[in-house]
Design an enzyme around this catalytic site. Structure first.
Site, PDB file in Angstrom:
ATOM      1  N   LYS A  33       0.853  -1.202   0.000  1.00  0.00           N
ATOM      2  CA  LYS A  33       0.000   0.000   0.000  1.00  0.00           C
ATOM      3  C   LYS A  33       0.884   1.245   0.000  1.00  0.00           C
ATOM      4  O   LYS A  33       1.761   1.392   0.855  1.00  0.00           O
ATOM      5  CB  LYS A  33      -0.902   0.020   1.235  1.00  0.00           C
ATOM      6  CG  LYS A  33      -1.745   1.292   1.330  1.00  0.00           C
ATOM      7  CD  LYS A  33      -2.775   1.203   2.444  1.00  0.00           C
ATOM      8  CE  LYS A  33      -2.327   1.751   3.769  1.00  0.00           C
ATOM      9  NZ  LYS A  33      -2.196   3.218   3.828  1.00  0.00           N
ATOM     10  N   ASP A  60      -3.429   4.279  -2.108  1.00  0.00           N
ATOM     11  CA  ASP A  60      -4.344   4.757  -1.066  1.00  0.00           C
ATOM     12  C   ASP A  60      -4.346   6.285  -1.050  1.00  0.00           C
ATOM     13  O   ASP A  60      -3.778   6.910  -0.158  1.00  0.00           O
ATOM     14  CB  ASP A  60      -3.874   4.174   0.281  1.00  0.00           C
ATOM     15  CG  ASP A  60      -4.719   4.625   1.459  1.00  0.00           C
ATOM     16  OD1 ASP A  60      -5.858   5.069   1.254  1.00  0.00           O
ATOM     17  OD2 ASP A  60      -4.228   4.523   2.597  1.00  0.00           O
ATOM     18  N   LYS A  62      -7.369   8.109  -1.539  1.00  0.00           N
ATOM     19  CA  LYS A  62      -8.690   8.548  -1.032  1.00  0.00           C
ATOM     20  C   LYS A  62      -9.222   9.753  -1.801  1.00  0.00           C
ATOM     21  O   LYS A  62      -9.449  10.830  -1.229  1.00  0.00           O
ATOM     22  CB  LYS A  62      -8.611   8.880   0.462  1.00  0.00           C
ATOM     23  CG  LYS A  62      -8.114   7.747   1.345  1.00  0.00           C
ATOM     24  CD  LYS A  62      -8.167   8.136   2.820  1.00  0.00           C
ATOM     25  CE  LYS A  62      -7.670   7.053   3.748  1.00  0.00           C
ATOM     26  NZ  LYS A  62      -6.220   6.789   3.677  1.00  0.00           N
ATOM     27  N   ASP A  65     -13.715  14.465  -4.794  1.00  0.00           N
ATOM     28  CA  ASP A  65     -13.793  15.692  -5.602  1.00  0.00           C
ATOM     29  C   ASP A  65     -15.035  15.564  -6.472  1.00  0.00           C
ATOM     30  O   ASP A  65     -15.828  14.631  -6.295  1.00  0.00           O
ATOM     31  CB  ASP A  65     -12.503  15.820  -6.444  1.00  0.00           C
ATOM     32  CG  ASP A  65     -12.123  17.271  -6.720  1.00  0.00           C
ATOM     33  OD1 ASP A  65     -13.010  18.041  -7.125  1.00  0.00           O
ATOM     34  OD2 ASP A  65     -10.941  17.629  -6.537  1.00  0.00           O
ATOM     35  N   THR A 119     -11.488   6.651  10.775  1.00  0.00           N
ATOM     36  CA  THR A 119     -11.520   6.127  12.148  1.00  0.00           C
ATOM     37  C   THR A 119     -11.032   7.163  13.159  1.00  0.00           C
ATOM     38  O   THR A 119     -11.164   6.959  14.353  1.00  0.00           O
ATOM     39  CB  THR A 119     -10.670   4.846  12.277  1.00  0.00           C
ATOM     40  OG1 THR A 119      -9.450   5.058  11.609  1.00  0.00           O
ATOM     41  CG2 THR A 119     -11.386   3.648  11.725  1.00  0.00           C
ATOM     42  N   ARG A 210       3.586  -1.559  10.774  1.00  0.00           N
ATOM     43  CA  ARG A 210       4.735  -1.729  11.668  1.00  0.00           C
ATOM     44  C   ARG A 210       5.067  -3.152  12.098  1.00  0.00           C
ATOM     45  O   ARG A 210       6.265  -3.467  12.230  1.00  0.00           O
ATOM     46  CB  ARG A 210       4.580  -0.791  12.877  1.00  0.00           C
ATOM     47  CG  ARG A 210       4.807   0.662  12.485  1.00  0.00           C
ATOM     48  CD  ARG A 210       4.203   1.638  13.444  1.00  0.00           C
ATOM     49  NE  ARG A 210       2.757   1.635  13.355  1.00  0.00           N
ATOM     50  CZ  ARG A 210       1.963   2.454  14.047  1.00  0.00           C
ATOM     51  NH1 ARG A 210       2.489   3.335  14.874  1.00  0.00           N
ATOM     52  NH2 ARG A 210       0.658   2.400  13.906  1.00  0.00           N
TER      53      ARG A 210
END
Ligand code: C5P
Length: 233
Positions: A33, A60, A62, A65, A119, A210
């Site tokens: 990603k 990614d 997002k 528009d 989130t 991570r």
């Protein structure tokens, strides 16, 4: 395209660190990603480099528009050869339908998924932008809108996966971050699930950063996660 369920999140400030990690991984064992930071610094050339190394790439960015602009951006991403890309579902039906139509015309058609509610937002944040639904209600509303607009799936917490999968069907693609193998550090994630729990809840793809990128041996960490996933599918 390979069958692996792990999408390694390349949260690095520059290409060198991302490439160093990816040279230790295997395209048959994971997807990648690339988000706003790395893309803004390094651009499409880095995306193409990883695709040429054999990796499936989730871009990614997002998009959010007017329909024409989002559709053109989706088409540009498809032309790069990405495997998956995303838009904000709050951009609405016309934006999502126009994006789907644009991708239908491209020779290489990536999966198109939506972000429902970030989130980082709670009920109070929604009220401040005049949304009276709770976060849970708004997530489901936007997931339903994404599906009926023709999208392939949504990004969601693994904690929401079971409910969305029950309501919208097992084929609706669920991409879930917040994954931590047993005994690994939680970092700043609060609502976590293990890889096996997330798959059992209905996740199709697990976005993991991570626990793999900071591991002393990233491929060993990835292999252990894949073994855990394979034990439940
Ligand atoms: O390192 P870690 O596994 O926590 O990384 C998770 C990745 O998923 C990060 O790129 C993070 O920005 C992203 N993400 C998330 N929670 C969301 C949406 C995206 O953690 N709701």
């Amino acid at each position: 395209m390979n069958n692996c369920r792990v999408v390694v999140s390349l949260d690095f400030p520059d290409a060198k660190q991302a490439i160093d990690l990816c040279q230790k991984l295997e395209p048959t064992a994971c997807k990648l990603k690339i988000g706003k930071e790395l893309f803004t610094r390094e651009g499409p050339a880095l995306v193409e480099r990883f695709i040429n190394m054999g990796f499936d790439v989730f871009l990614d960015l997002k998009y959010h528009d007017i329909p024409n602009t989002v559709a053109s951006a989706c088409r540009a991403a498809a032309d790069l050869g990405v495997w998956m890309l995303n838009v904000h579902a709050s951009g609405g039906r016309a934006m999502m339908e126009t994006a789907c139509e644009a991708l239908d015309k491209s020779t290489h058609k990536p999966l198109l998924i939506a972000v429902t509610v970030l989130t980082s937002m709670g009920d109070d944040d929604l009220r401040e932008i005049a949304i009276s639904n709770s976060v849970d209600e708004q997530v489901m509303l936007l997931a339903q809108l994404s599906k009926s607009s023709g999208l392939d799936g949504v990004v969601c917490s693994a904690k929401e996966a079971n409910h969305i999968s029950t309501e919208l069907g097992e084929k609706f693609c669920l991409v879930t971050p917040g994954i931590r193998p047993v005994n690994s550090k939680k970092d700043d994630q609060k609502r976590i699930m293990t890889p096996a729990e997330a798959i059992a809840a209905g996740s199709h793809y697990l976005v993991i950063g991570r626990p793999i990128t900071k591991a002393v041996e990233p491929l060993v960490a990835l292999s252990a996660i894949n073994a855990e996933i394979n034990s439940v599918i």
